[in-house]
Design an enzyme around this catalytic site. Structure first.
Site, PDB file in Angstrom:
ATOM      1  CE1 TYR A 138      29.948  37.893  13.243  1.00  0.00           C
ATOM      2  CE2 TYR A 138      32.312  37.592  13.117  1.00  0.00           C
ATOM      3  CZ  TYR A 138      31.217  38.427  13.198  1.00  0.00           C
ATOM      4  OH  TYR A 138      31.399  39.776  13.256  1.00  0.00           O
ATOM      5  CE  LYS A 189      24.218  46.135  24.922  1.00  0.00           C
ATOM      6  NZ  LYS A 189      24.420  47.573  25.137  1.00  0.00           N
ATOM      7  CG  ASP A 221      26.871  49.961  25.075  1.00  0.00           C
ATOM      8  OD1 ASP A 221      27.527  49.180  25.801  1.00  0.00           O
ATOM      9  OD2 ASP A 221      25.774  50.420  25.428  1.00  0.00           O
ATOM     10  CG  ASP A 245      34.621  41.257  12.657  1.00  0.00           C
ATOM     11  OD1 ASP A 245      35.596  41.843  12.162  1.00  0.00           O
ATOM     12  OD2 ASP A 245      33.710  40.755  11.979  1.00  0.00           O
TER      13      ASP A 245
END
Ligand code: NAD
Length: 354
Positions: A138, A189, A221, A245
């Site tokens: 972000y 990840k 995931d 988020d």
């Protein structure tokens, strides 16, 4: 214990008034609280043409903690972006340097039926998601939209974390886990992303300083799946800004009601910005029906994290449990057989239960 109180827009002033009632009750008992109000969001724009008036930021910066309601309203949606209420929120978070967002997702037994999942899956759920709030994709540079060699437009962002940014959020999470169930799951990840590989290395290294906390790692995931399959396996979850988020919104829905969920955003010391996770709910603003419990529970988090008043925080949380057990419900959590109460009645009941 100086608190900047920023009610904001929509239901903000209504729900904040009830949390202030609880704090005033504690002040009368002898807790040295000093509260001062200032406008933010649309209210800031209306008062001074700025969603974060200078005086409001000054007050927030000089306070030990900030209690915020919510910002936003249809009448502000057509303003140029810098003047929109949400900018006030982003700027105050940045201005105060609050990088650690703590979001508990707790299922009260009385409200287990309100969850989208089966009561037997969520009953007794008590998770804390620790989300890094000021870094990641972000904020990473460069980002933009450009023309590539083929003359086609392409969009790009940069996922970026420095070791020190990972280390400081890891410490917050390990400390929280040590005070709770002693389990920390770091979500990344790392099978695909370099940023995540560094994240995992640094979190593991920090973990050596907390031998009593059991650390595990999970790919994001899988975490998204496990949160709806068997959410009670988690105690504290720590993750970056973007994964956090998404996962924290997913976790909030396990509890069934947006009107029940508090949050804290902390800086490197004990300063924090405390706010419910919901917005200004323009659809019910001014009607006196909004649920003030998320804001009251945010005030409880303030007592715990900014003022180290663990006992008093637990007392406020206990009072909230008690009013739920008494069958009191605002419109968002109302069900047949329960007693529907107004925002004000709910606040009064919590003070009485205290
Ligand atoms: P919202 O959270 O305000 O409302 C979503 C739904 O939940 C609405 O039906 C609302 O009535 C209900 N709801 C929310 N809080 C409630 C409470 N305490 N008690 C009972 N019901 C409650 O989200 P939205 O409708 O998408 O956004 C409305 C405005 O709020 C927008 O301007 C948005 O930008 C802003 N917003 C602000 C924040 C914030 O201040 N942190 C967060 C999200 C949205």
């Amino acid at each position: 214990m100086k608190i900047a109180v920023l009610p904001g827009d929509g239901i903000g002033p209504e729900i904040v008034a009830e949390a202030v009632k609880v704090l005033e009750a504690l002040r009368r008992e002898g807790l040295p609280l000093a509260l001062e109000q200032a406008p933010i969001g649309g209210a800031g724009y209306d008062a001074c043409g700025d969603p974060l008036p200078e005086a409001t930021l000054r007050l927030a910066a000089s306070a030990d903690a900030v209690l915020l309601g919510a910002v936003g309203g249809l009448q502000y949606d057509l303003l140029p972006r810098p003047q929109r209420p949400e900018q006030g929120l982003l700027r105050i978070r940045k201005g105060l340097g609050v990088f650690a967002n703590l979001r508990p997702a707790l299922v009260y037994p009385e409200l287990a039926a309100a969850s989208a999942l089966k009561p037997e899956v969520v009953s007794g759920l008590d998770i804390l998601i620790v989300r890094e709030l000021t870094g990641d994709i972000y904020f990473g540079q460069p980002k933009g939209i450009r023309n590539n060699a083929k003359g086609e437009r392409e969009g790009f962002d940069t996922m970026l974390y420095s070791e020190s940014e990972i280390r400081r959020i890891a410490h917050v999470a390990f400390k929280a886990a040590a005070k709770r169930g002693g389990k920390l799951c770091s979500v990344d990840k790392a099978n695909v992303l370099e940023t995540s590989q560094l994240w995992r290395e640094v979190v593991t290294a920090v973990g050596r300083e907390y031998p009593r906390v059991e650390l595990s790692h999970m790919y994001v995931d899988n975490a998204a799946m496990q949160l709806v399959r068997a959410p009670r396996q988690f105690d504290v979850v720590v993750t970056g800004n973007m994964f956090g988020d998404i996962l924290s919104d997913e976790a909030s829905m396990l509890t069934g009601s947006i009107g029940m969920l508090p949050s804290a955003s902390l800086d490197a010391g004990s300063k924090g910005l405390y706010e419910p996770i919901h917005g200004s709910a323009p659809d019910i603003a001014g009607k006196g029906v909004a649920n003030p419990l998320a804001t009251i529970l945010s005030a409880a988090m303030m007592l715990r994290y900014s003022f180290a008043q663990e006992k008093t925080a637990a007392r406020v949380e206990g009072a909230v449990r008690k009013v739920l057990a008494q069958g009191l419900r605002t419109v968002d959590i109302h069900e047949p057989g329960s007693r529907q109460v107004s925002t004000r009645e709910m606040g009064d009941a919590v003070v009485a239960a205290l």
